[in-house]
Design an enzyme around this catalytic site. Structure first.
Site, PDB file in Angstrom:
ATOM      1  CB  CYS A   1      73.580  31.770  56.283  1.00  0.00           C
ATOM      2  SG  CYS A   1      72.286  30.754  57.028  1.00  0.00           S
TER       3      CYS A   1
ATOM      4  CD  GLU B   1      78.028  34.855  53.242  1.00  0.00           C
ATOM      5  OE1 GLU B   1      78.545  34.177  52.360  1.00  0.00           O
ATOM      6  OE2 GLU B   1      77.046  34.484  53.904  1.00  0.00           O
TER       7      GLU B   1
HETATM    8  P1  NDP Z   1      80.918  26.268  50.364  1.00  0.00           P
HETATM    9  O1  NDP Z   1      80.050  26.748  49.270  1.00  0.00           O
HETATM   10  O2  NDP Z   1      82.373  26.439  50.228  1.00  0.00           O
HETATM   11  O3  NDP Z   1      80.684  24.714  50.647  1.00  0.00           O
HETATM   12  C1  NDP Z   1      79.426  24.153  50.972  1.00  0.00           C
HETATM   13  C2  NDP Z   1      79.469  22.665  50.693  1.00  0.00           C
HETATM   14  O4  NDP Z   1      79.605  22.455  49.291  1.00  0.00           O
HETATM   15  C3  NDP Z   1      80.647  21.940  51.333  1.00  0.00           C
HETATM   16  O5  NDP Z   1      80.247  20.645  51.702  1.00  0.00           O
HETATM   17  C4  NDP Z   1      81.638  21.913  50.197  1.00  0.00           C
HETATM   18  O6  NDP Z   1      82.590  20.915  50.378  1.00  0.00           O
HETATM   19  C5  NDP Z   1      80.731  21.631  49.031  1.00  0.00           C
HETATM   20  N1  NDP Z   1      81.243  21.980  47.707  1.00  0.00           N
HETATM   21  C6  NDP Z   1      82.198  22.871  47.385  1.00  0.00           C
HETATM   22  N2  NDP Z   1      82.392  22.874  46.041  1.00  0.00           N
HETATM   23  C7  NDP Z   1      81.522  21.970  45.519  1.00  0.00           C
HETATM   24  C8  NDP Z   1      81.207  21.520  44.199  1.00  0.00           C
HETATM   25  N3  NDP Z   1      81.835  21.992  43.122  1.00  0.00           N
HETATM   26  N4  NDP Z   1      80.265  20.585  44.041  1.00  0.00           N
HETATM   27  C9  NDP Z   1      79.599  20.101  45.106  1.00  0.00           C
HETATM   28  N5  NDP Z   1      79.844  20.471  46.376  1.00  0.00           N
HETATM   29  C10 NDP Z   1      80.779  21.405  46.585  1.00  0.00           C
HETATM   30  O7  NDP Z   1      80.341  26.956  51.662  1.00  0.00           O
HETATM   31  P2  NDP Z   1      80.965  26.908  53.108  1.00  0.00           P
HETATM   32  O8  NDP Z   1      81.093  25.495  53.560  1.00  0.00           O
HETATM   33  O9  NDP Z   1      82.153  27.812  53.075  1.00  0.00           O
HETATM   34  O10 NDP Z   1      79.803  27.560  53.976  1.00  0.00           O
HETATM   35  C11 NDP Z   1      79.660  28.905  54.153  1.00  0.00           C
HETATM   36  C12 NDP Z   1      78.630  29.472  53.207  1.00  0.00           C
HETATM   37  O11 NDP Z   1      77.391  28.812  53.407  1.00  0.00           O
HETATM   38  C13 NDP Z   1      78.358  30.925  53.462  1.00  0.00           C
HETATM   39  O12 NDP Z   1      78.314  31.608  52.234  1.00  0.00           O
HETATM   40  C14 NDP Z   1      76.988  30.931  54.112  1.00  0.00           C
HETATM   41  O13 NDP Z   1      76.271  32.098  53.923  1.00  0.00           O
HETATM   42  C15 NDP Z   1      76.344  29.774  53.445  1.00  0.00           C
HETATM   43  N6  NDP Z   1      75.245  29.279  54.278  1.00  0.00           N
HETATM   44  C16 NDP Z   1      73.965  29.492  53.853  1.00  0.00           C
HETATM   45  C17 NDP Z   1      72.898  29.097  54.638  1.00  0.00           C
HETATM   46  C18 NDP Z   1      71.503  29.275  54.178  1.00  0.00           C
HETATM   47  O14 NDP Z   1      70.625  28.632  54.739  1.00  0.00           O
HETATM   48  N7  NDP Z   1      71.210  30.124  53.199  1.00  0.00           N
HETATM   49  C19 NDP Z   1      73.125  28.457  55.936  1.00  0.00           C
HETATM   50  C20 NDP Z   1      74.517  28.287  56.274  1.00  0.00           C
HETATM   51  C21 NDP Z   1      75.534  28.682  55.458  1.00  0.00           C
HETATM   52  P3  NDP Z   1      84.019  21.252  51.063  1.00  0.00           P
HETATM   53  O15 NDP Z   1      83.780  22.089  52.246  1.00  0.00           O
HETATM   54  O16 NDP Z   1      84.465  19.895  51.403  1.00  0.00           O
HETATM   55  O17 NDP Z   1      84.798  21.942  50.004  1.00  0.00           O
END
Ligand code: NDP
Length: 480
Positions: free
Chosen positions: A282, A384
């Site tokens: 991120c 992004e």
């Molecule tokens: P997502 O938003 O797709 O998923 C993050 C987590 O949320 C996963 O465990 C996912 O599960 C879960 N999730 C998805 N939908 C729901 C819901 N409706 N309710 C509860 N949980 C849910 O992000 P990504 O995994 O794709 O990660 C990438 C993103 O994370 C990028 O946008 C990046 O910028 C951000 N990020 C931000 C950071 C920060 O510190 N600001 C650090 C690292 C990443 P599942 O994967 O099982 O669907």
């Protein structure tokens, strides 16, 4: 095939329904393990276990909580080779990065908050000679921690460590794309003697298991790291329930390079900040803004270095760029490269799926890609991408650099390269980001506040901020 299990009430168990999902090795593009496809029933079990455990964990002397957490950190360090290999296979990142960054940082997260528990203290306010106020910090209760796939164990531990140190009990969900190291971690918790129910890990899909965590009325606080769209959905569910929320979301970070910088350092670090972990951090700087007088020189030297990056089997030692986490994510990144071309962008290097021979021939690899000639307001420069893709653009003045840097809806991190101290401070004050690095990138002190402005998040992690998030302040006023 290896079967990952949930960790509920101190035991490793399957989903109640018995359902599971394939877990893919992205460097081979094939399933290599199964992960529980949990639902609200599994979350319910986890919440009840966490509720019961809270009764003792929340009042346990900090020294005891600290000792268990320290043991877990020791075990992570002991098992670094196994954990790093597992992380590399699960996520596609290079083994060398997992060994040097992900797993050591996971151990540091736990150790940092193990000691934090010992030093967390109350404030007191003396009101003249009339009263003494002291502020208790009470653990909030059962909390939900949801983490993404890009730095799986690193970000998982970054949330659960302060929660546990503060005396909360946790229901956590790793991304279903990268559940392996959280599973191995749960075994370490058992070995370290973490009392049953203190940490519960429920695997499964975000929209199902994750959503059930967010919706559960007995989960009082949610700490979430992931995409901005998911963060908004979580806020929409949690806000009417008046849950405490910490949201660490996406970014579109500018990397501002002035002509008076140390160019060699700026180029070397920009290679890292663009392509480390395949650009799936991120904090990666995905928009490089360069002062016009050195633009051509920077671009030529930067592209030359990018072309030297070795893309390939993440388990091989000299590889610098591994596989993207999933086929869907690879296609999303390739879609953005196509969009960039439609928006008039010029591909200076990369731009395609990378084909690797042998074991990884079906893996999800993308060539490190550098794009120029795009307007800073176009979608490629506003949305992004979260992959090995970076844009480079010139600027003519400080004002223009700041305007370009601040032009997105995000505000997570920024880097500034200059040898002019006054300018460094001036620009740092004007760029709207939660984190600013001057002449460096990803240099972290775990005590500092970590988080984003604008659509990059709500709240801060790190240091006392995280401990405060997982506790409620209760002020006690004594009239003298
Ligand atoms: P997502 O938003 O797709 O998923 C993050 C987590 O949320 C996963 O465990 C996912 O599960 C879960 N999730 C998805 N939908 C729901 C819901 N409706 N309710 C509860 N949980 C849910 O992000 P990504 O995994 O794709 O990660 C990438 C993103 O994370 C990028 O946008 C990046 O910028 C951000 N990020 C931000 C950071 C920060 O510190 N600001 C650090 C690292 C990443 P599942 O994967 O099982 O669907």
């Amino acid at each position: 095939m290896l079967k990952i299990q949930n960790y509920i009430d101190g035991k490793l168990v399957d989903a109640i329904s018995g359902a599971s999902l394939p877990n893919i090795d992205p460097s081979e593009g094939r399933a290599y393990s199964m992960v529980p496809d949990s639902d609200a029933k599994d979350v319910e079990l986890a919440v009840q276990a966490a509720k019961e455990a809270f009764l003792t964990w929340s009042i346990m002397p900090a020294e005891k909580r600290s000792a268990v957490l320290s043991r877990i950190a020791d075990f992570i360090e002991r098992d670094i080779q196994e954990l790093a290999r597992a992380e590399s296979i699960d996520n596609g990142k290079t083994l060398s990065l997992a060994l040097s960054l992900d797993i050591p940082r996971a151990a540091s997260n736990i150790r940092f908050y193990a000691t934090g528990a010992l030093h967390f203290s109350s404030e007191a306010h003396i009101t003249g000679n009339e009263a003494v106020n002291y502020t208790l910090r009470v653990p909030t209760g059962v909390v939900g921690c949801i983490s993404p796939w890009n730095l799986p164990l690193y970000l998982f531990t970054w949330k659960i460590a302060p929660a546990l140190a503060a005396g909360c009990t946790v229901v956590a969900k790793p991304s279903e794309l990268t559940p392996m190291t959280a599973y191995l971690f749960s075994k370490l918790c058992v070995e370290a003697g973490l009392p049953p129910g203190v940490l519960n890990i429920v695997n499964g899909l975000g929209g199902k298991a994750g959503q059930a965590i967010i919706e559960h009325p007995e989960i009082v606080s949610i700490s979430f790291t992931g995409g901005t769209v998911t963060g908004k959905k979580i806020a929409a569910t949690a806000a009417p329930m008046l849950k405490k929320l910490s949201l660490e979301l996406g970014g579109k970070n500018p990397n501002i390079i002035f002509a008076d910088c140390d160019l060699k350092k700026a180029i070397n670090t920009s290679i890292q900040s663009s392509f480390l972990n395949q650009g799936e951090i991120c904090l990666c700087g995905s928009r490089i803004l360069v002062e016009r007088s050195i633009y051509e020189q920077f671009l030529n030297e930067f592209v030359l270095e990018v072309k030297k990056l070795r893309v390939g089997d993440p388990l091989e030692q000299d590889i610098q760029v591994g596989a993207l986490v999933s086929e869907a994510h690879m296609n999303k990144v390739l879609g953005y490269i196509e969009l960039a071309q439609n928006e008039g962008g010029v591909i200076r290097c990369g731009g395609k799926r990378a084909k690797i021979s042998g074991r990884c021939e079906d893996g999800y690899f993308v060539q490190p890609t550098v794009i120029t000639d795009l307007d800073y307001k176009c979608r490629t420069n506003q949305e992004e991408i979260f992959g090995p893709v970076v844009t480079v653009a010139p600027f003519d003045s400080e004002e223009q650099a700041v305007a370009m840097a601040n032009s997105t809806t995000y505000g997570l991190a920024a880097t500034i390269w200059t040898e002019n101290l006054s300018r460094a401070h001036r620009i740092a004050a004007q760029v709207k980001s939660g984190i600013i690095w001057i002449n460096c990138w990803l240099f972290r002190d775990l005590r500092t506040p970590f988080g984003g402005m604008k659509q990059s998040g709500v709240g801060r992690e790190g240091g006392w901020d995280a401990m405060k998030f997982f506790t409620e302040a209760k002020n006690v006023c004594i009239k003298i």
